[in-house]
Design a protein around this motif. Sequence first.
Motif, short mmCIF file in Angstrom:
data_model
loop_
_atom_site.label_atom_id
_atom_site.label_comp_id
_atom_site.label_asym_id
_atom_site.label_seq_id
_atom_site.Cartn_x
_atom_site.Cartn_y
_atom_site.Cartn_z
N SER A 179 7.08 -3.13 6.86
CA SER A 179 5.82 -3.04 6.11
C SER A 179 6.05 -3.62 4.72
O SER A 179 7.02 -3.25 4.06
CB SER A 179 5.37 -1.58 6.00
N ILE A 219 4.28 -4.16 1.03
CA ILE A 219 3.18 -3.64 0.20
C ILE A 219 3.01 -4.50 -1.04
O ILE A 219 3.98 -4.76 -1.77
CB ILE A 219 3.47 -2.18 -0.19
N GLU A 237 3.96 -6.07 8.76
CA GLU A 237 2.71 -5.37 8.44
C GLU A 237 2.45 -5.56 6.95
O GLU A 237 3.24 -5.09 6.12
CB GLU A 237 2.84 -3.88 8.77
N ILE A 296 0.28 -4.90 3.65
CA ILE A 296 -0.68 -3.95 3.10
C ILE A 296 -1.03 -4.40 1.68
O ILE A 296 -0.19 -4.36 0.76
CB ILE A 296 -0.10 -2.53 3.09
N VAL A 334 -3.28 -3.78 -1.55
CA VAL A 334 -4.03 -2.67 -2.16
C VAL A 334 -4.62 -3.15 -3.48
O VAL A 334 -3.91 -3.40 -4.46
CB VAL A 334 -3.14 -1.44 -2.39
N ALA A 394 -7.37 -10.37 5.37
CA ALA A 394 -7.41 -9.26 6.33
C ALA A 394 -8.28 -9.61 7.54
O ALA A 394 -7.99 -9.19 8.67
CB ALA A 394 -7.94 -8.00 5.65
N ASN A 426 -2.51 -8.39 11.28
CA ASN A 426 -1.41 -7.61 10.70
C ASN A 426 -1.55 -7.42 9.19
O ASN A 426 -0.63 -6.95 8.53
CB ASN A 426 -0.06 -8.26 11.01
N GLN A 451 -3.77 -5.55 6.21
CA GLN A 451 -4.75 -4.54 5.84
C GLN A 451 -5.13 -4.72 4.37
O GLN A 451 -4.26 -5.01 3.54
CB GLN A 451 -4.18 -3.12 5.99
N LEU A 486 -6.97 -2.61 1.28
CA LEU A 486 -7.47 -1.33 0.79
C LEU A 486 -7.97 -1.53 -0.63
O LEU A 486 -7.32 -2.22 -1.43
CB LEU A 486 -6.35 -0.28 0.82
N GLY A 500 -0.07 2.24 -0.49
CA GLY A 500 0.54 1.41 0.54
C GLY A 500 1.59 2.16 1.33
O GLY A 500 1.69 2.01 2.56
N LEU A 533 0.21 4.23 4.08
CA LEU A 533 -0.25 3.48 5.25
C LEU A 533 0.89 2.84 6.03
O LEU A 533 0.71 2.46 7.20
CB LEU A 533 -1.22 2.38 4.81
N ALA A 534 2.06 2.70 5.42
CA ALA A 534 3.16 1.97 6.03
C ALA A 534 3.60 2.62 7.35
O ALA A 534 3.89 3.81 7.40
CB ALA A 534 4.34 1.90 5.06
#
Length: 334
Positions: A5, A7, A35, A37, A39, A55, A60, A62, A64, A80, A83-84
């Motif tokens: 993940s 972030i 993944e 993420i 934010v 996104a 893959n 996300q 936010l 982040g 969510l990971a």
Amino acid sequence: MYKISVILPIYNVEKHIDYAIKSLIGQTIGFENLEIILVNDGSTDHSGSIIDYYANEYSNIQALHFDFPSGAAGRPRNAGLELASAKYVMFLDPDDSYLPETCELLLSYIEGNSSDMVVGKTEGVTAAGPYEIPLGNPQLKDQHINVRIEQLPSLLQEFIHLNSIIYKTSIIKENKLTFMEGRATQDALFTEQVLLKAENITFIPKVVYRYHAREDLENPSMTQNRNLKYFEDLAYMVEISKGLYDHHVLNYLEARYPSLIGWTLFQFERITTDDEQEKLNIINTIKPIIDLAKDFDTSILAKDKQQLIEFFMNYDVPAIFRCMNKIDGAVDIK
């Protein structure tokens, strides 16, 4: 299941974020194994719509969004982490980049050695090109596999960037480690906390992260705003950092203070305010940090830094003022 993940805290980086995301898309590990993420911490530019685009394009990724900015990267990084879902986690600032092989290389070391974290090196990048961010301690010229921090305390004393590390997600979540929110310097404290908790730390003397010096005077990064708020956050972080060593085998003044005093003076010489009262407030804010040097061997520091510490010890305000706003980092002690 994703392997890592990654972030990214996003705030007003519409000019930079494409490059950071493309450095992820081009990872040799295979982008589908990551993944991502993103934010958005209440950006007021087009950053929010940019991350929504990515996104929508990639399953893959996300995105936010927070409605209002928190003032630092701590809140979006914490969000982040919640969510990971991957076994391992990494961080990337949206105005920086990874090398193409960064994720694959760090994953091979952390999986191959069952490490809690793997630490790599950072290089700086300006319009003139990349430049080395040297690690002066001889310990860090060599590779170290699965050591504890007391065996490699130099990791606490050098420029070790949060984003040049891959972390086992479980060591963060099981120890309930989070970032300070709304404060600068939260990245350094977080890394320090993980280093002190980790049982198996691996260090590789290879560049894995590119720190891009933001040359955007209208939109400086948090660390480029060397104002009173920044130094208040720095002083707050130092107080927390000191407490981490109350029941640790390492001594704070020996293990961590050399890095913190050097960083404090480096930033102090580059303050970004011309207001005389704010300058005085900054002096008073960081004086407790510098006063700790009375029990510290300052001879390991450069002569100009030793002189500046002496000015602080004597509370020689005119002399201290002359050491501010030194663009080239030199201290005028005449």
